[in-house]
Scaffold this active site. Sequence first.
Site, PDB file in Angstrom:
ATOM      1  N   LYS A  71     -35.825 -31.868  -7.051  1.00  0.00           N
ATOM      2  CA  LYS A  71     -37.382 -31.147  -7.296  1.00  0.00           C
ATOM      3  C   LYS A  71     -37.967 -31.755  -8.646  1.00  0.00           C
ATOM      4  CE  LYS A  71     -37.450 -27.365  -3.872  1.00  0.00           C
ATOM      5  NZ  LYS A  71     -37.821 -26.154  -3.696  1.00  0.00           N
ATOM      6  N   GLY A 132     -36.076 -12.678 -10.720  1.00  0.00           N
ATOM      7  CA  GLY A 132     -35.476 -13.908 -11.126  1.00  0.00           C
ATOM      8  C   GLY A 132     -36.640 -14.887 -11.570  1.00  0.00           C
ATOM      9  N   GLY A 135     -36.405 -21.527 -10.063  1.00  0.00           N
ATOM     10  CA  GLY A 135     -37.536 -22.356  -9.200  1.00  0.00           C
ATOM     11  C   GLY A 135     -38.302 -21.790  -8.114  1.00  0.00           C
ATOM     12  N   TYR A 232     -33.641 -16.458   3.838  1.00  0.00           N
ATOM     13  CA  TYR A 232     -33.835 -16.378   5.487  1.00  0.00           C
ATOM     14  C   TYR A 232     -32.338 -16.335   6.047  1.00  0.00           C
ATOM     15  CZ  TYR A 232     -33.799 -21.470   5.619  1.00  0.00           C
ATOM     16  OH  TYR A 232     -33.482 -22.891   5.571  1.00  0.00           O
ATOM     17  N   GLY A 253     -37.461 -14.982   4.137  1.00  0.00           N
ATOM     18  CA  GLY A 253     -38.070 -16.240   3.768  1.00  0.00           C
ATOM     19  C   GLY A 253     -38.271 -17.471   4.859  1.00  0.00           C
TER      20      GLY A 253
END
Length: 289
Positions: A71, A132, A135, A232, A253
């Site tokens: 990313k 958190g 990213g 998820y 998620g």
Amino acid sequence: MMIDGYTRLAAVVAKPIKHSISPFIHNLAFEETGVNGVYVAWEIPEEYLADTLDNIKRYDMFGINLSMPYKQAVIPYLDELTESARLIGAVNTVIHREGKLIGHNTDGIGFFKSLEKQMNFHVANKRLTILGGGGASTAIITQAALDGAKVITIFCRQQSLDRTQATADRIAQATGSFIQVLPIDNQDLVQEQIAKSDLVVNGTSVGMDGQSLPIQENIVFPKDSLVADVIYQPFETPLLKLSKGQGIPSINGLGMLLFQAAEAFESWTGKEMPTDLIWKQLVEKYDIN
């Protein structure tokens, strides 16, 4: 799905990536919208990343999605960045448009679209607590700031405070948002901020293996709040189990995954992804209750 000489390609690129749900989502979207495209998963070593970006132009692809560890590594190979990608400092979608490669980040957009569509939650003027500073959290924080959140409080571990504070300062300066960073090991402070929050988000990977977050044992959520987790798999994390036990609306998620894909799909094709239909198929395919 008919593949012919006019079929265009899209892909998700990461390592590992063979477990990805994204090909299922995008290929169903291509089929349902009548777009002549195919979406595949490419698991590549880092030394092939530059060649992969060249191939987007070479083969006139729609573009690619990216996951870890690419990313940030992809950014030097791109011609432009969207505002969200620039502020987040990471790219999860590359758009091929008029011979240029444009880096975009749809994670935060997808996250809040899932809350809007599935929970009728709108982030403007809301108070958020984010657990958190990595990213996924940064994408959510950035989009919340762009969308007009009132207050964003980030909790992270002591060793990440300086890095997270620097990121928060950069986003706050660019958007005019109020963002504060606090240590997650101060349980009284965590409870104090959560008690004032409209939305509590776990933006970390803690919970994928059933492990609880450090804040979970005695935390109490406000009755009119919403609790979200970017995870998820499993479908119900320890955080969501705790919030549901208190009668608090909760979401995992999977919707974020679907709606970030929808944003990428529309950026590539100009077509709206049929998210309602695909959600039903996801529920059936992965036996989600």
